[in-house]
Design an enzyme around this catalytic site. Structure first.
Site, PDB file in Angstrom:
ATOM      1  CB  CYS A  86     -54.722 -26.419  61.345  1.00 37.13           C
ATOM      2  SG  CYS A  86     -53.827 -27.423  62.552  1.00 37.13           S
ATOM      3  CG  HIS A 203     -59.153 -28.531  61.791  1.00 32.83           C
ATOM      4  ND1 HIS A 203     -58.564 -28.622  60.550  1.00 32.83           N
ATOM      5  CD2 HIS A 203     -58.147 -28.714  62.695  1.00 32.83           C
ATOM      6  CE1 HIS A 203     -57.266 -28.867  60.685  1.00 32.83           C
ATOM      7  NE2 HIS A 203     -56.988 -28.924  61.981  1.00 32.83           N
ATOM      8  CD  GLU A 205     -61.334 -28.108  58.270  1.00 30.26           C
ATOM      9  OE1 GLU A 205     -60.206 -28.636  58.371  1.00 30.26           O
ATOM     10  OE2 GLU A 205     -61.623 -27.011  58.782  1.00 30.26           O
TER      11      GLU A 205
END
Length: 230
Positions: A86, A203, A205
């Site tokens: 990002c 993302h 994660e």
């Protein structure tokens, strides 16, 4: 594998990636402050999501000149692994480590929702072990995520197998309807020619725990580990 997470003023996804890499994937992780000039022997550097320096001027434009970035650029140029997620992707383009730019979303609004990604590159460590026929569900959260590059650069990305992911629908179909931000050719992530620098807007994660009901992001990060440590 030892990971270094660079923390800029305004980073807000640093703890997410630290938790995923350390607690979920069992890797050694250290925090690197933006004023540091020592990468502490890290094999892979991660530039996390957030709003570095408040996104003043342009997203990533000021972070690119942080003291640590000289060492990060040196690390990448020497073949070390580097991932920008990002805001981190935005920083990588501002630093010239990846081609193109991230522009304001086509709808001029911040987007925060799940999207689907189709892995493309068969030679990049981040995607080579992924199922090319599967649509991976990964969250996005950005206002400036529209990937742009000129026609020649886009052709080079395709010719060199540098496109990591394209936005697709849940069936893996890449089309305009599945493009959340207007990115050129539905591009959600790319790598450099040497295949050691990776940038992506979604993302992974945030989709790496069964408690969240989605582990597709874990598969992406595991792919890198499996390939590198093989």
């Amino acid at each position: 594998m030892k990971f270094g997470i660079v923390i800029f003023p305004g980073s807000n996804c640093d703890e997410d990636i630290i938790y995923t890499l350390h607690h979920t994937l069992g890797q050694e992780v250290v925090k690197l402050w933006h004023k540091d000039t020592d990468l502490q022997g890290c094999e892979c550097i991660v530039l996390p999501g957030g709003f570095s320096y408040g996104d003043y001027l342009r997203s990533g434009a000021i972070a690119r000149f942080s003291p640590i970035m000289e060492k990060v650029i040196e690390h990448a140029n020497n073949g070390g692994y580097l991932i920008g997620i990002c805001n981190g992707f935005q920083i990588l383009t501002e630093a010239g480590l990846l081609p193109g730019a991230l522009l304001h979303n086509i709808g001029q609004k911040f987007i925060c929702r799940n999207v689907y990604l189709k892995p493309e590159s068969q030679s990049a460590a981040l995607t080579s072990r992924l199922d090319a026929s599967k649509a991976y569900k990964i969250p996005i959260a950005h206002a400036e995520g529209r990937y742009y590059a000129d026609g020649q650069t886009l052709q080079q990305l395709k010719d060199n197998d540098q496109i990591l992911f394209r936005y697709c629908n849940e069936n893996g179909q890449v089309d305009e309807a599945a493009n959340p931000n207007g990115s050129a050719e539905n591009i959600a992530g790319i790598c450099n020619v040497q295949k050691n620098v990776f940038g992506m807007m979604p993302h992974p994660e945030r989709a790496a725990e069964s408690a969240l009901g989605n582990t597709d992001g874990k598969a992406i990060l595991e792919g890198l580990l499996t390939q590198v440590l093989a």
